[in-house]
Design a protein around this motif. Sequence first.
Motif, mmCIF file in Angstrom:
data_model
loop_
_atom_site.group_PDB
_atom_site.id
_atom_site.type_symbol
_atom_site.label_atom_id
_atom_site.label_comp_id
_atom_site.label_asym_id
_atom_site.label_seq_id
_atom_site.Cartn_x
_atom_site.Cartn_y
_atom_site.Cartn_z
ATOM 1 N N ILE A 168 10.611 86.577 32.819
ATOM 2 C CA ILE A 168 11.247 85.612 31.921
ATOM 3 C C ILE A 168 12.518 85.031 32.520
ATOM 4 O O ILE A 168 13.192 84.242 31.898
ATOM 5 C CB ILE A 168 11.574 86.244 30.552
ATOM 6 N N THR A 169 12.848 85.425 33.753
ATOM 7 C CA THR A 169 14.107 84.948 34.317
ATOM 8 C C THR A 169 13.935 83.739 35.227
ATOM 9 O O THR A 169 14.885 83.300 35.844
ATOM 10 C CB THR A 169 14.790 86.063 35.134
ATOM 11 N N VAL A 170 12.726 83.215 35.301
ATOM 12 C CA VAL A 170 12.537 82.064 36.190
ATOM 13 C C VAL A 170 13.403 80.895 35.701
ATOM 14 O O VAL A 170 13.457 80.612 34.509
ATOM 15 C CB VAL A 170 11.048 81.660 36.262
ATOM 16 N N PRO A 171 14.131 80.242 36.618
ATOM 17 C CA PRO A 171 15.017 79.149 36.197
ATOM 18 C C PRO A 171 14.229 77.962 35.657
ATOM 19 O O PRO A 171 13.133 77.662 36.129
ATOM 20 C CB PRO A 171 15.735 78.749 37.489
ATOM 21 N N VAL A 172 14.807 77.319 34.674
ATOM 22 C CA VAL A 172 14.192 76.120 34.109
ATOM 23 C C VAL A 172 15.190 74.980 34.223
ATOM 24 O O VAL A 172 16.371 75.139 33.913
ATOM 25 C CB VAL A 172 13.814 76.336 32.629
ATOM 26 N N ASP B 295 25.565 71.336 31.217
ATOM 27 C CA ASP B 295 26.060 70.176 31.964
ATOM 28 C C ASP B 295 26.011 70.452 33.470
ATOM 29 O O ASP B 295 26.610 69.746 34.262
ATOM 30 C CB ASP B 295 27.493 69.844 31.522
ATOM 31 N N HIS B 296 25.294 71.484 33.856
ATOM 32 C CA HIS B 296 25.202 71.897 35.257
ATOM 33 C C HIS B 296 24.073 71.115 35.953
ATOM 34 O O HIS B 296 22.910 71.267 35.602
ATOM 35 C CB HIS B 296 24.930 73.407 35.304
ATOM 36 N N ILE B 297 24.459 70.278 36.907
ATOM 37 C CA ILE B 297 23.476 69.457 37.630
ATOM 38 C C ILE B 297 23.573 69.760 39.123
ATOM 39 O O ILE B 297 24.671 69.828 39.679
ATOM 40 C CB ILE B 297 23.729 67.953 37.371
ATOM 41 N N ASP B 298 22.436 69.986 39.766
ATOM 42 C CA ASP B 298 22.395 70.200 41.217
ATOM 43 C C ASP B 298 21.534 69.126 41.867
ATOM 44 O O ASP B 298 20.503 68.719 41.313
ATOM 45 C CB ASP B 298 21.804 71.583 41.539
ATOM 46 N N ALA C 194 10.751 71.377 34.343
ATOM 47 C CA ALA C 194 10.016 72.109 35.375
ATOM 48 C C ALA C 194 10.705 73.428 35.667
ATOM 49 O O ALA C 194 11.912 73.454 35.869
ATOM 50 C CB ALA C 194 9.948 71.274 36.645
ATOM 51 N N PRO C 195 9.965 74.551 35.646
ATOM 52 C CA PRO C 195 10.573 75.800 36.093
ATOM 53 C C PRO C 195 10.726 75.759 37.607
ATOM 54 O O PRO C 195 9.814 75.359 38.317
ATOM 55 C CB PRO C 195 9.562 76.865 35.666
ATOM 56 N N LEU C 196 11.877 76.144 38.086
ATOM 57 C CA LEU C 196 12.167 75.991 39.508
ATOM 58 C C LEU C 196 12.700 77.280 40.101
ATOM 59 O O LEU C 196 13.363 78.047 39.432
ATOM 60 C CB LEU C 196 13.243 74.910 39.704
ATOM 61 N N ALA C 197 12.395 77.505 41.359
ATOM 62 C CA ALA C 197 13.052 78.569 42.101
ATOM 63 C C ALA C 197 13.880 77.885 43.170
ATOM 64 O O ALA C 197 13.375 77.500 44.208
ATOM 65 C CB ALA C 197 12.021 79.487 42.728
ATOM 66 N N VAL D 126 18.483 68.048 39.520
ATOM 67 C CA VAL D 126 18.046 68.904 38.408
ATOM 68 C C VAL D 126 19.204 69.233 37.470
ATOM 69 O O VAL D 126 20.291 69.603 37.914
ATOM 70 C CB VAL D 126 17.436 70.227 38.951
ATOM 71 N N ASN D 127 18.961 69.082 36.184
ATOM 72 C CA ASN D 127 19.903 69.520 35.145
ATOM 73 C C ASN D 127 19.388 70.864 34.617
ATOM 74 O O ASN D 127 18.344 70.937 33.981
ATOM 75 C CB ASN D 127 19.942 68.467 34.032
ATOM 76 N N TRP D 128 20.121 71.930 34.905
ATOM 77 C CA TRP D 128 19.645 73.277 34.578
ATOM 78 C C TRP D 128 19.766 73.592 33.093
ATOM 79 O O TRP D 128 20.695 73.157 32.432
ATOM 80 C CB TRP D 128 20.431 74.334 35.366
ATOM 81 N N LEU D 129 18.804 74.368 32.619
ATOM 82 C CA LEU D 129 18.928 74.978 31.291
ATOM 83 C C LEU D 129 19.203 76.462 31.516
ATOM 84 O O LEU D 129 18.544 77.099 32.332
ATOM 85 C CB LEU D 129 17.642 74.787 30.483
ATOM 86 N N TYR D 130 20.188 76.985 30.810
ATOM 87 C CA TYR D 130 20.611 78.368 31.028
ATOM 88 C C TYR D 130 19.860 79.331 30.127
ATOM 89 O O TYR D 130 19.557 79.015 28.972
ATOM 90 C CB TYR D 130 22.108 78.513 30.738
ATOM 91 N N ARG D 131 19.598 80.517 30.654
ATOM 92 C CA ARG D 131 19.178 81.636 29.806
ATOM 93 C C ARG D 131 20.421 82.145 29.079
ATOM 94 O O ARG D 131 21.523 82.103 29.650
ATOM 95 C CB ARG D 131 18.618 82.779 30.660
#
Length: 254
Positions: free
Chosen positions: A28-32, A78-81, A4-7, A52-57
Amino acid sequence: MSCAPLASGSSRFDLGVWRGLDDIRDKITVPVGRVLRIASSGSSGTSLRLRVNWLYRPEEAEGGRKSFYGQQELLASDHIDDGIPIASALGCCRVHALQQYMQLRDEGKLTDADFYSRYLYKSDARTFEPEMVPVHCLCELPFNPEKPMSQCSACGEWYHHECLLQQYGPSSLPAATAAAIADPQQQQLQQQHQQLQQHESSWMCPLCSRALHDTQQQQQQQQQQQLEVQSAMGSAVTQHAQQAWPQDLWPAVK
Ligand SMILES: [Zn+2]
Ligand SMILES: [Zn+2]
């Protein structure tokens, strides 16, 4: 992987709250992130929060964006919030393995919400996995699905068309590819160009072409030298025979 793309409200991904997917289509910078869990919180238990486990640009990772990253490439991390408000989830997108992404591209089935991921970024250590990746071409970089390549039929190596053009000029490209690049208005040639990325069977890279040319030249030189040696030997034998035999024993020439 479904994502899910998230803000979110976290400092790293603080991009505000988008009103909807239509608003973010050009951004294209929306977080995913990958939603790992949905949990209720608050005293009444009515507020839903996401883990949420982030995917980085690539821009957000160590070293920034390199030329081998595609525009739709994301780095697994490996970044989880925890505690991301569910209201900040904008919708669904899909993150594919690279091969699957390319297959969908070839079938014309990609949308703005399709991404791919092939590397893992460890956000605290700022390192990548795997540490070693296959590289190709004169530029010795990993594969980028947005940069057309051709595979040499002799050595099997892949080469970027743009690298071949820069280094060796248009004559180094497969003939139909060079024609398509020279005249992109011709749709038929463009189609051939696309197909040729997968079906070039006889093209040879400049290094192999040069090696073949050198080998052929050497063979020609060797053949020429052999002919010269044989000719010289024949001449010597004839002279020797002529000298060894008395002249009057030779058949008379009529
Ligand atoms: Zn290259
Ligand atoms: Zn080659």
